[in-house]
Structures are given as structure tokens and as C-alpha cells.
Design an enzyme around this catalytic site. Structure first.
Site, PDB file in Angstrom:
ATOM      1  N   ASN A  65       0.818  -1.185   0.013  1.00  0.00           N
ATOM      2  CA  ASN A  65      -0.150   0.001   0.281  1.00  0.00           C
ATOM      3  C   ASN A  65       0.696   1.229  -0.051  1.00  0.00           C
ATOM      4  O   ASN A  65       0.344   2.358   0.100  1.00  0.00           O
ATOM      5  CB  ASN A  65      -0.738  -0.080   1.158  1.00  0.00           C
ATOM      6  CG  ASN A  65      -2.088  -1.219   1.097  1.00  0.00           C
ATOM      7  OD1 ASN A  65      -2.266  -1.634  -0.173  1.00  0.00           O
ATOM      8  ND2 ASN A  65      -2.797  -1.510   2.055  1.00  0.00           N
ATOM      9  N   CYS A 158     -15.713  -4.180  -3.778  1.00  0.00           N
ATOM     10  CA  CYS A 158     -15.143  -5.317  -3.650  1.00  0.00           C
ATOM     11  C   CYS A 158     -15.828  -6.143  -2.748  1.00  0.00           C
ATOM     12  O   CYS A 158     -16.896  -5.792  -2.058  1.00  0.00           O
ATOM     13  CB  CYS A 158     -13.744  -5.362  -3.639  1.00  0.00           C
ATOM     14  SG  CYS A 158     -13.201  -4.512  -2.057  1.00  0.00           S
ATOM     15  N   ARG A 163     -16.780   0.550  -1.178  1.00  0.00           N
ATOM     16  CA  ARG A 163     -15.643   1.230  -1.609  1.00  0.00           C
ATOM     17  C   ARG A 163     -16.121   2.547  -2.470  1.00  0.00           C
ATOM     18  O   ARG A 163     -15.527   2.551  -3.534  1.00  0.00           O
ATOM     19  CB  ARG A 163     -14.706   0.322  -2.273  1.00  0.00           C
ATOM     20  CG  ARG A 163     -14.480  -0.830  -1.656  1.00  0.00           C
ATOM     21  CD  ARG A 163     -13.806  -0.796  -0.355  1.00  0.00           C
ATOM     22  NE  ARG A 163     -12.359  -0.325  -0.366  1.00  0.00           N
ATOM     23  CZ  ARG A 163     -11.235  -1.003  -0.837  1.00  0.00           C
ATOM     24  NH1 ARG A 163     -11.446  -2.048  -1.288  1.00  0.00           N
ATOM     25  NH2 ARG A 163     -10.174  -0.200  -0.701  1.00  0.00           N
ATOM     26  N   ASP A 349      -6.501  -4.315   8.051  1.00  0.00           N
ATOM     27  CA  ASP A 349      -5.990  -5.456   7.146  1.00  0.00           C
ATOM     28  C   ASP A 349      -5.627  -6.534   7.951  1.00  0.00           C
ATOM     29  O   ASP A 349      -5.125  -7.386   7.130  1.00  0.00           O
ATOM     30  CB  ASP A 349      -5.132  -4.715   6.150  1.00  0.00           C
ATOM     31  CG  ASP A 349      -5.549  -3.730   5.327  1.00  0.00           C
ATOM     32  OD1 ASP A 349      -4.830  -3.063   4.734  1.00  0.00           O
ATOM     33  OD2 ASP A 349      -6.881  -3.714   4.799  1.00  0.00           O
ATOM     34  N   ARG A 442      -2.858 -11.229  -5.021  1.00  0.00           N
ATOM     35  CA  ARG A 442      -2.799  -9.909  -5.350  1.00  0.00           C
ATOM     36  C   ARG A 442      -1.988  -9.005  -4.165  1.00  0.00           C
ATOM     37  O   ARG A 442      -1.446  -8.002  -4.278  1.00  0.00           O
ATOM     38  CB  ARG A 442      -4.191  -9.369  -5.097  1.00  0.00           C
ATOM     39  CG  ARG A 442      -4.923  -9.739  -6.516  1.00  0.00           C
ATOM     40  CD  ARG A 442      -6.464  -8.798  -6.528  1.00  0.00           C
ATOM     41  NE  ARG A 442      -6.193  -7.494  -5.990  1.00  0.00           N
ATOM     42  CZ  ARG A 442      -7.340  -6.763  -5.359  1.00  0.00           C
ATOM     43  NH1 ARG A 442      -8.485  -7.230  -5.210  1.00  0.00           N
ATOM     44  NH2 ARG A 442      -7.007  -5.604  -5.069  1.00  0.00           N
TER      45      ARG A 442
HETATM   46  C1  EPZ Z   1      -6.538   1.804   1.734  1.00  0.00           C
HETATM   47  O1  EPZ Z   1      -7.766   1.579   1.133  1.00  0.00           O
HETATM   48  C2  EPZ Z   1      -5.889   0.333   1.727  1.00  0.00           C
HETATM   49  N1  EPZ Z   1      -5.646   0.156   0.378  1.00  0.00           N
HETATM   50  C3  EPZ Z   1      -6.743  -0.685   2.173  1.00  0.00           C
HETATM   51  O2  EPZ Z   1      -5.996  -2.046   2.268  1.00  0.00           O
HETATM   52  C4  EPZ Z   1      -6.930  -0.414   3.922  1.00  0.00           C
HETATM   53  O3  EPZ Z   1      -7.782  -1.335   4.179  1.00  0.00           O
HETATM   54  C5  EPZ Z   1      -7.703   1.018   3.847  1.00  0.00           C
HETATM   55  O4  EPZ Z   1      -6.837   1.899   3.215  1.00  0.00           O
HETATM   56  C6  EPZ Z   1      -7.895   1.065   5.308  1.00  0.00           C
HETATM   57  O5  EPZ Z   1      -6.651   1.286   6.081  1.00  0.00           O
HETATM   58  C7  EPZ Z   1      -4.730   0.871  -0.470  1.00  0.00           C
HETATM   59  O6  EPZ Z   1      -3.964   1.447   0.157  1.00  0.00           O
HETATM   60  C8  EPZ Z   1      -4.642   0.535  -1.822  1.00  0.00           C
HETATM   61  P1  EPZ Z   1     -10.153   4.340   3.036  1.00  0.00           P
HETATM   62  P2  EPZ Z   1      -8.742   2.905   1.024  1.00  0.00           P
HETATM   63  O7  EPZ Z   1     -10.368   5.290   2.026  1.00  0.00           O
HETATM   64  O8  EPZ Z   1      -7.999   4.151   0.830  1.00  0.00           O
HETATM   65  C9  EPZ Z   1     -14.650   4.668   3.247  1.00  0.00           C
HETATM   66  C10 EPZ Z   1      -5.578  -4.338   1.659  1.00  0.00           C
HETATM   67  O9  EPZ Z   1      -6.191  -5.275   1.770  1.00  0.00           O
HETATM   68  N2  EPZ Z   1     -14.682   5.551   2.117  1.00  0.00           N
HETATM   69  O10 EPZ Z   1      -9.211   4.457   4.065  1.00  0.00           O
HETATM   70  O11 EPZ Z   1      -9.895   2.448  -0.144  1.00  0.00           O
HETATM   71  C11 EPZ Z   1     -14.477   3.148   2.863  1.00  0.00           C
HETATM   72  O12 EPZ Z   1     -15.324   2.513   2.281  1.00  0.00           O
HETATM   73  C12 EPZ Z   1      -6.579  -2.947   1.150  1.00  0.00           C
HETATM   74  O13 EPZ Z   1      -4.396  -4.111   1.314  1.00  0.00           O
HETATM   75  C13 EPZ Z   1     -15.734   6.306   1.770  1.00  0.00           C
HETATM   76  O14 EPZ Z   1     -16.795   6.150   2.349  1.00  0.00           O
HETATM   77  O15 EPZ Z   1      -9.672   2.782   2.339  1.00  0.00           O
HETATM   78  C14 EPZ Z   1     -14.076   2.601   4.220  1.00  0.00           C
HETATM   79  O16 EPZ Z   1     -15.063   2.205   4.856  1.00  0.00           O
HETATM   80  C15 EPZ Z   1      -7.994  -3.284   1.629  1.00  0.00           C
HETATM   81  N3  EPZ Z   1     -15.589   7.364   0.820  1.00  0.00           N
HETATM   82  C16 EPZ Z   1     -13.336   3.820   4.943  1.00  0.00           C
HETATM   83  O17 EPZ Z   1     -13.772   5.080   4.269  1.00  0.00           O
HETATM   84  C17 EPZ Z   1     -14.532   7.427  -0.068  1.00  0.00           C
HETATM   85  O18 EPZ Z   1     -14.204   8.214  -1.008  1.00  0.00           O
HETATM   86  C18 EPZ Z   1     -12.027   3.793   4.957  1.00  0.00           C
HETATM   87  O19 EPZ Z   1     -11.619   3.565   3.505  1.00  0.00           O
HETATM   88  C19 EPZ Z   1     -13.347   6.483   0.322  1.00  0.00           C
HETATM   89  C20 EPZ Z   1     -13.350   5.685   1.328  1.00  0.00           C
END
Ligand code: EPZ
Length: 462
Positions: A65, A158, A163, A349, A442
Site C-alpha cells: 500500500n 469489492c 468502496r 487489514d 494480489r
Molecule cells: C486503503 O484503502 C488500503 N488500500 C486498504 O488496504 C486499507 O484497508 C484501507 O486503506 C484502510 O486502511 C490501499 O492503500 C491501496 P479508505 P482505501 O479510503 O484508501 C470509506 C488491503 O487489503 N470511504 O481509508 O480505499 C471506505 O469505504 C487494502 O491492502 C468512503 O466512504 O480505504 C471505508 O469504509 C484493503 N468514501 C473507509 O472510508 C471514499 O471516498 C476507509 O477507507 C473513500 C473511502
């Protein structure tokens, strides 16, 4: 099959159909097994015989990440950038394809990526590729900074949740970017303006998008309510090495002073704290003495705290200038409640492997998944191995142990859920097959090879 699990299985199947369609693979459904026989690329599987003690050292790679954002960030410097310690995993290979689709010339060998961004011509990455990789969303910020426009389609949901990308669009709106939407396509235009950006929630990639979008904006951009994950700090370290002026990354307030241009550099990705935590839990679950590293212990502070409270003991030691951790044998661990939070809280994670570990510890505990609403998909599969887990709602479950798990034929649905299934198979009596391990590939480089190196009985069947 109970209605609830039937609905869930159908939901998973729609995801798999999309995935296979994306890869234009003929899909054949085998009603007898109520599952897919896909032709074209094989849906690989792991075959694991449990109850083996592990021994030895596992060498980990750079953080998925961090690398998934640093590669797109490299397009901001004109010239040839070199990035070391990049994990060789499917998501990285997909990111490379996406960057090649806008004209970058990239080589990837021995965990080193070399990107020549001087050949980039387009700001419209291949949508089919983008669709398959949520992590590519930070490319929008980089394209807006570089070209002042970007066309993007809503990345697929997913199995861990919807997401959405509303936080990202909100960031760009706050920076004066115009956003037009046609069905699930977004056309963004306008150079991002230096602004005070307040995030709707502490989203990791929305924080990274705000940083990337602002590096060339003349003036000062302040990001408030920023996520503080270590991978964000590594991205900022990379950009600053190229000549950006970013301060506060890794805290909840980040300041970016826009600069005129960035120069190519060489960078090495920080160790992957999630991969480290996963193997540490493999070691504890099998009550083995294994060495895991390189690690940065402060990135896993709360994970070590939770495991030590459960009765685990660790040794930390240096080797080749890097820090490693050794898991010690124990006389049975006790269950500990766990709630996932944004950094420095317990990482979402590691929730799935942790829940699988708690099937082997004494007592009952609650796991509260506060970040995602769909991150318990793996529990169905664990229950097919006799795990004693009760899902109370999409955010909370109770797990009791220790339970003697029994081998079965199960299926992985997401990266970290797949790791949880591997942990369960390593301790289960008998031989377990885990299907659709592309999800594991992945996020984890050669998990089978690494576990074989530790003495596990695991075989990849393509
Ligand atoms: C990052 O995803 C990581 N992926 C995820 O790792 C990790 O679980 C996540 O951060 C939380 O730490 C990468 O960095 C590529 P968020 P991200 O935006 O940025 C909601 C793995 O297994 N949200 O921090 O997509 C979202 O649905 C992956 O390595 C909105 O509602 O996560 C979640 O409930 C999985 N609207 C929460 O916020 C948005 O526009 C946190 O998501 C964006 C997010």
C-alpha cells in the site's frame, strides 16, 4: 444452504463473473458443485496439510500500500525513476499495466521498478484496467497535477465493502477541480488550486490523492483530518526526495508548498507491516518459533500490544542492518477483544488473520470492524472448518476458542480474508484446499514459497 449464505454466495459469484469477464474468460457454472469451472486462466488453489510446526526465517518485501501509490507518483517527475523493494504481486503488475496504458515505459525485475515517464502522452488510463484495481485511484491526483485533467470510471466495489469514492471527489472539488459525470465515468478538469482541504473522513487514498494533486499548485495546501498511515509518510518521503515540499505526512495535518517541477530519484519502499503481521500470526497460530522481517516495530505497536496481552512473547534482533522479530513458543494464548481503527489503531487489514488466530485462543472475544462494512466474508469459510464464530452484524463478531479446526474445501474472496483461511488451514487437522488464491496473490508475494521455506506443507495447484 441457508438463504443468507446463498445470497452471499451469489454475491461472490457476481464478483467472480465480473473478474472473469474482465479477463474475457469463458465462464462455465457447475451446478452440481454450485461453483465455477472457469476456462482460460486457471483459478489456482492452495493445498495445505495442517498441524505442521514452522521453523526458520521469512524475508518480507516492501509495503503493497506504499508501492501502489509511489509508482503512479513517479509520473510527476520527467525522466527515469528507480524504485526498489517493490513486492512482486498482481496489484503491482496491474498498476504497471495501467501506467503503460498512458505511455510510461516500465521495467520490473528482482523487485525493482524502473519508470521512464518522459514518454507519457495521455491522461486517460485504460478503463478496463483501472476498473479492476481500487488502489489505482490515486492516479487521478497525479494526472490532475501533471495534466490538469483526468478521466476515470468508478472502481468496482469489492468483497470488503462498497468502496465509494465520494471523499476523493470532495477533495478535488475543494481544490477547484471541475467534475463531470456520465454514468460511472468521471471527467475531471482544471489544475488543482492550493487550498485548505478538510477530508470527509480519514480516508487513506483520499489523503494521498490530496497530496499528489497539490504538489504543483502554487501556494500552500493544508490537508486536515488526514489519514496518518506509515505508507502515506513513505509517499511523502519519495515526493520530497524528488523536490516536493511536504510536511506533516504521518500526522492528521499535512502541509504542501507547491513547487514548479520534480526530479526523478531512486527510492526503496518501507517494509510491509501487514505482511509482517500476517506471518507473525501464522507463527503464533502454529505455536512455532519463526523469524519475520525486515520490520519497523513502531508500525505494529498496537498489534504487538494485543498479541502480548494474549500471552505471546517476541524477541527483536538485528540482522544485515535490518530489524527482525522472532515468535516464541507459548503454552496457549488467551482471546483478546479487538477493534479496527485508522492508524495508529489496529489495522483493518489484519482483522481477518487476527479473527482466525482467535479461533485458537482460550476464551471468547469480540472483533469490532469499524472501517469496512463487508470484511467478514471469510467467516463463512472458517465456519466450514468448525470455527466457533458468531457474526452479530456487518461490523461485529464474537469468536470462541480454542477450537480444533477440520480441513475442508474453501474459497478466498479477498486478499486478507484469504490470509485468514491460510492460517486456519495451517492449524487444521487434515488437508485443506483453498480456491481462487488469485486474491491472495494480489497482496502477498509467493505466500506458498515463503511458507514452504518455513516447513509448511503447502502446494500451489494451477
Ligand atoms: C486503503 O484503502 C488500503 N488500500 C486498504 O488496504 C486499507 O484497508 C484501507 O486503506 C484502510 O486502511 C490501499 O492503500 C491501496 P479508505 P482505501 O479510503 O484508501 C470509506 C488491503 O487489503 N470511504 O481509508 O480505499 C471506505 O469505504 C487494502 O491492502 C468512503 O466512504 O480505504 C471505508 O469504509 C484493503 N468514501 C473507509 O472510508 C471514499 O471516498 C476507509 O477507507 C473513500 C473511502
Amino acid at each position: 444452504m441457508a438463504a443468507a449464505s446463498l445470497k452471499k454466495r451469489l454475491y461472490y459469484h457476481t464478483i467472480i463473473i465480473d473478474e472473469l469477464e474482465n479477463r474475457s474468460i469463458e465462464v462455465v457454472f457447475d451446478y452440481s458443485k454450485f461453483n465455477f469451472l472457469s476456462r482460460g486462466i486457471p483459478m489456482a488453489m492452495f493445498k495445505i496439510t495442517g498441524e505442521r510446526e514452522l521453523k526458520g526465517r521469512v524475508e518480507l518485501r516492501g509495503a503493497k500500500n506504499a508501492a501502489l501509490k509511489i509508482l503512479p507518483a513517479a509520473i510527476l517527475a520527467n525522466g527515469v525513476t528507480t524504485i526498489h523493494n517493490v513486492p512482486d504481486i498482481l496489484d503491482i503488475r496491474k498498476t504497471i499495466e495501467i501506467l503503460q496504458s498512458i505511455g510510461a515505459r516500465i521495467s520490473f525485475a528482482d523487485n525493482t521498478v524502473v519508470i521512464d515517464s518522459s514518454t507519457i502522452t495521455s491522461s486517460q488510463p485504460d478503463e478496463k484496467l483501472v476498473n479492476k484495481l481500487r488502489g489505482s485511484i490515486v492516479l487521478i491526483g497525479a494526472l490532475l497535477a501533471k495534466f490538469g485533467d483526468a478521466t476515470f470510471s468508478q472502481p468496482g466495489g469489492c468483497l470488503i465493502g462498497a468502496r465509494p469514492i465520494d471523499d476523493h471527489l470532495d477533495v478535488f472539488k475543494q481544490m477547484g477541480v471541475t467534475i463531470r459525470r456520465k454514468e460511472d465515468r468521471f471527467m475531471l478538469s482544471g489544475k488543482p488550486k492550493a487550498s485548505r482541504v478538510v477530508l470527509k473522513k480519514m480516508s487513506v487514498t483520499a489523503t494521498e490523492n490530496a497530496i499528489l494533486a497539490s504538489v504543483f499548485s502554487s501556494g500552500i495546501t493544508r490537508i486536515e483530518v488526514a489519514a496518518a498511515e506509515p505508507e502515506i509518510a513513505d509517499l511523502a518521503k519519495f515526493l520530497n526526495a524528488m523536490g516536493a515540499k511536504i510536511s506533516g505526512a504521518g500526522t492528521h495535518e499535512i502541509t504542501i508548498e507547491g513547487v514548479k517541477e520534480l526530479k526523478p530519484v531512486t527510492h526503496s519502499i518501507i517494509p510491509d507491516r501487514i505482511e509482517a503481521g500476517t506471518y507473525i500470526m501464522f507463527g503464533l497460530a502454529t505455536n512455532s518459533e519463526i523469524e519475520v522481517g525486515p520490520i519497523i516495530p513502531e508500525h505494529l505497536e498496537i498489534v504487538f500490544k494485543r498479541l502480548v496481552d494474549a500471552g505471546a512473547e517476541f524477541d527483536f534482533f538485528k540482522s544485515g542492518g535490518n530489524l527482525y522479530v522472532r515468535t516464541k513458543k507459548h503454552r496457549g494464548l488467551t482471546s483478546q477483544d479487538c477493534d479496527t481503527r485508522t492508524y495508529p489503531g489496529f489495522p483493518t487489514d489484519l482483522q481477518s488473520p487476527y479473527t482466525a488466530l482467535m479461533t485458537q485462543t482460550k476464551g471468547e472475544c469480540t472483533v469490532f470492524e469499524t472501517i469496512f462494512e463487508g470484511r467478514f466474508g471469510f467467516v463463512e469459510e472458517l465456519k466450514m472448518m468448525r470455527a466457533d464464530i458468531n457474526v452479530l452484524n456487518p461490523h461485529e463478531l464474537k469468536v470462541s476458542g480454542p477450537t480444533k479446526l477440520k480441513s475442508n474445501s474453501i474459497t478466498s474472496r479477498d486478499i486478507r480474508g484469504g490470509a485468514a483461511l491460510v492460517l486456519a488451514a495451517l492449524v487444521a487437522h487434515g488437508t485443506t484446499t483453498i480456491e481462487d488464491i488469485e486474491f491472495i496473490d494480489r497482496g502477498y508475494e509467493q505466500m506458498d514459497i515463503k511458507l514452504q521455506g518455513l516447513g509448511a506443507e503447502i502446494e500451489r495447484i494451477d
